[in-house]
Scaffold this motif. Sequence first.
Motif, PDB file in Angstrom:
ATOM      1  N   GLN A 112     -10.887   8.066  -0.414  1.00 48.26           N
ATOM      2  CA  GLN A 112     -12.299   7.657  -1.201  1.00 48.26           C
ATOM      3  C   GLN A 112     -12.937   6.346  -0.552  1.00 48.26           C
ATOM      4  OE1 GLN A 112     -11.513   5.771  -5.122  1.00 48.26           O
ATOM      5  NE2 GLN A 112      -9.564   6.189  -4.988  1.00 48.26           N
ATOM      6  N   ASN A 113     -14.117   6.382  -0.728  1.00 49.02           N
ATOM      7  CA  ASN A 113     -14.757   5.323  -0.112  1.00 49.02           C
ATOM      8  C   ASN A 113     -15.075   4.142  -1.313  1.00 49.02           C
ATOM      9  OD1 ASN A 113     -16.596   3.427   1.207  1.00 49.02           O
ATOM     10  ND2 ASN A 113     -17.939   5.190   2.002  1.00 49.02           N
ATOM     11  N   SER A 114     -14.393   3.068  -1.175  1.00 50.21           N
ATOM     12  CA  SER A 114     -14.681   2.102  -2.213  1.00 50.21           C
ATOM     13  C   SER A 114     -15.760   1.311  -2.286  1.00 50.21           C
ATOM     14  CB  SER A 114     -13.329   1.280  -2.217  1.00 50.21           C
ATOM     15  OG  SER A 114     -13.567   0.287  -1.100  1.00 50.21           O
ATOM     16  N   SER A 115     -16.515   1.541  -0.926  1.00 47.08           N
ATOM     17  CA  SER A 115     -17.917   0.689  -1.037  1.00 47.08           C
ATOM     18  C   SER A 115     -19.118   1.757  -1.336  1.00 47.08           C
ATOM     19  CB  SER A 115     -18.151   0.353   0.474  1.00 47.08           C
ATOM     20  OG  SER A 115     -17.019   0.217   1.347  1.00 47.08           O
ATOM     21  N   ASN A 116     -18.783   2.913  -1.732  1.00 50.83           N
ATOM     22  CA  ASN A 116     -19.659   3.735  -2.075  1.00 50.83           C
ATOM     23  C   ASN A 116     -19.157   4.472  -3.461  1.00 50.83           C
ATOM     24  OD1 ASN A 116     -21.951   5.353  -2.285  1.00 50.83           O
ATOM     25  ND2 ASN A 116     -21.121   6.893  -0.817  1.00 50.83           N
ATOM     26  N   ASN A 117     -18.640   3.689  -4.422  1.00 54.55           N
ATOM     27  CA  ASN A 117     -18.289   4.350  -5.802  1.00 54.55           C
ATOM     28  C   ASN A 117     -17.426   5.196  -5.664  1.00 54.55           C
ATOM     29  OD1 ASN A 117     -18.619   3.952  -8.665  1.00 54.55           O
ATOM     30  ND2 ASN A 117     -20.573   5.215  -8.446  1.00 54.55           N
ATOM     31  N   PHE A 120     -15.844  10.583  -2.054  1.00 50.86           N
ATOM     32  CA  PHE A 120     -14.946  11.399  -1.093  1.00 50.86           C
ATOM     33  C   PHE A 120     -15.273  11.506   0.164  1.00 50.86           C
ATOM     34  CE2 PHE A 120     -13.788  15.480   0.769  1.00 50.86           C
ATOM     35  CZ  PHE A 120     -12.300  15.309   0.784  1.00 50.86           C
ATOM     36  N   PHE A 121     -14.409  11.169   1.135  1.00 49.35           N
ATOM     37  CA  PHE A 121     -14.516  11.666   2.698  1.00 49.35           C
ATOM     38  C   PHE A 121     -13.387  12.148   3.165  1.00 49.35           C
ATOM     39  CE2 PHE A 121     -12.629   7.969   5.210  1.00 49.35           C
ATOM     40  CZ  PHE A 121     -12.618   6.968   4.223  1.00 49.35           C
ATOM     41  N   PHE A 122     -13.598  12.660   4.587  1.00 45.68           N
ATOM     42  CA  PHE A 122     -12.266  13.450   4.735  1.00 45.68           C
ATOM     43  C   PHE A 122     -12.214  13.149   6.547  1.00 45.68           C
ATOM     44  CE2 PHE A 122     -10.176  16.805   7.180  1.00 45.68           C
ATOM     45  CZ  PHE A 122      -9.307  17.493   6.002  1.00 45.68           C
ATOM     46  N   ARG A 123     -10.887  12.994   6.972  1.00 43.58           N
ATOM     47  CA  ARG A 123     -10.528  12.654   8.426  1.00 43.58           C
ATOM     48  C   ARG A 123      -9.424  13.589   8.772  1.00 43.58           C
ATOM     49  NH1 ARG A 123     -14.841  10.845   8.129  1.00 43.58           N
ATOM     50  NH2 ARG A 123     -15.941   8.750   8.340  1.00 43.58           N
ATOM     51  N   THR A 124      -9.308  13.505   9.993  1.00 46.04           N
ATOM     52  CA  THR A 124      -8.081  14.325  10.853  1.00 46.04           C
ATOM     53  C   THR A 124      -7.712  13.150  11.631  1.00 46.04           C
ATOM     54  OG1 THR A 124      -9.494  15.292  12.454  1.00 46.04           O
ATOM     55  CG2 THR A 124      -8.664  16.702  10.611  1.00 46.04           C
TER      56      THR A 124
HETATM   57  C1  LIG Z   1     -18.862   4.121   2.791  1.00 44.74           C
HETATM   58  O1  LIG Z   1     -19.947   3.894   1.913  1.00 44.74           O
HETATM   59  C2  LIG Z   1     -20.799   3.137   2.746  1.00 44.74           C
HETATM   60  C3  LIG Z   1     -21.832   2.694   1.803  1.00 44.74           C
HETATM   61  O2  LIG Z   1     -22.701   3.728   1.234  1.00 44.74           O
HETATM   62  C4  LIG Z   1     -20.895   3.519   3.874  1.00 44.74           C
HETATM   63  O3  LIG Z   1     -22.109   2.923   4.670  1.00 44.74           O
HETATM   64  C5  LIG Z   1     -20.095   4.092   4.841  1.00 44.74           C
HETATM   65  O4  LIG Z   1     -20.439   4.734   5.855  1.00 44.74           O
HETATM   66  C6  LIG Z   1     -19.066   5.030   3.914  1.00 44.74           C
HETATM   67  N1  LIG Z   1     -17.776   5.057   4.699  1.00 44.74           N
HETATM   68  C7  LIG Z   1     -17.169   6.511   5.110  1.00 44.74           C
HETATM   69  C8  LIG Z   1     -16.063   6.279   5.755  1.00 44.74           C
HETATM   70  O5  LIG Z   1     -17.657   7.538   4.572  1.00 44.74           O
END
Ligand SMILES: *[C@@H]1O[C@H](CO)[C@@H](O)[C@H](O)[C@H]1NC(C)=O
Length: 259
Positions: A112-117, A120-124
């Motif tokens: 989870q992207n705490s900078s964006n509420n 969800f994001f995914f990585r390998t």
């Molecule tokens: C997380 O959210 C911020 C703000 O929207 C964005 O700039 C950043 O790329 C995001 N990070 C990932 C890993 O998705």
Amino acid sequence: MERGLILLVAALMVYVAPGVHGTAHLSFANNTEVEVNRDGCGVTKLCLETPDDCDPSTEGMCLFVALQTSPPMPPEGTNLSVGLRGTSEGYVAMGLTNNANEGSTMLFICAQNSSNNGSFFFRTMERNNSNGELTPNERITQEIRGTVNNSVIRCQFEVPNLNASQLRTSHATTFAVLLGTGPVENGMIGNFDIMLRSNPLNIANPTATDIATTTEAPMNGTTMPASMTTVTTAAGSALHPHAVLLLLSIIMLFMAQRR
Ligand SMILES: *[C@@H]1O[C@H](CO)[C@@H](O)[C@H](O)[C@H]1NC(C)=O
Ligand SMILES: *[C@@H]1O[C@H](CO)[C@@H](O)[C@H](O)[C@H]1NC(C)=O
Ligand SMILES: *[C@@H]1O[C@H](CO)[C@@H](O)[C@H](O)[C@H]1NC(C)=O
Ligand SMILES: *[C@@H]1O[C@H](CO)[C@@H](O)[C@H](O)[C@H]1NC(C)=O
Ligand SMILES: *[C@@H]1O[C@H](CO)[C@@H](O)[C@H](O)[C@H]1NC(C)=O
Ligand SMILES: *[C@@H]1O[C@H](CO)[C@@H](O)[C@H](O)[C@H]1NC(C)=O
Ligand SMILES: *[C@@H]1O[C@H](CO)[C@@H](O)[C@H](O)[C@H]1NC(C)=O
């Protein structure tokens, strides 16, 4: 003092180095519905979880994975469908490896992207099993979808053409499975805290019965409540992630030198 500082900086670099690189190997599903539950566990899916028998469809504590393989197509291998669910302010991950103590682990990370509420994001990543270091890799992963509700992360994805024999001399669908969590700091994937490791098992066999797993006490008290530490299905000794021990010992060395 100075040497200690350098070591601390080095340790932090080990911690931070796993960066976010290319994501072209990832493809997301159009259907964003995410359903991770126990339906078919032991029948069509191999399920591993901690605590034992916990229910991933509720909002309680449960670190869970369901694995389902397609019929193998030699020599490519099988397509693995994964449902993963856990609790973390950072990420939950599932690893596949030959031996959790040497070589490397393919790590599939739902975060989870705490900078964006908390989006969800995914990585390998590839985890060096000797020192716990993570490096981005480009393992093709498809049909990715995930949701985050507070600290509960749920995701599903498919790993096409999985064949262990192409990497080493072992049966095509035999892997030790790792489950754990870790932090995400400034978009960086932090160290993987292993909470469950299975013995090597045939992930194509949902009824694999003798799944001796070792559930580990979390290294990071903030990601799991104390109750998690009481869960044990001991087989073999508990082994801690080397990187965390390395980091701790370097920090202790640093502290000692400051006095
Ligand atoms: C997380 O959210 C911020 C703000 O929207 C964005 O700039 C950043 O790329 C995001 N990070 C990932 C890993 O998705
Ligand atoms: C998702 O939708 C886009 C545009 O409609 C389409 O090009 C793509 O193939 C779809 N992907 C999947 C996995 O169905
Ligand atoms: C896995 O790869 C090996 C070596 O390339 C091959 O002999 C075997 O048939 C493959 N198995 C599957 C299930 O694809
Ligand atoms: C963040 O998520 C909450 C809960 O889902 C929602 O109510 C709020 O509108 C979201 N805020 C932004 C900026 O997306
Ligand atoms: C893993 O770490 C060990 C110890 O630091 C190192 O010797 C080895 O080369 C690393 N393996 C890979 C594949 O990077
Ligand atoms: C999110 O979690 C809360 C409890 O933490 C629960 O009451 C709520 O129903 C959940 N929302 C969804 C959409 O599952
Ligand atoms: C496995 O996935 C590949 C790539 O998406 C696809 O071409 C193949 O048909 C799939 N095989 C099975 C048995 O589902």
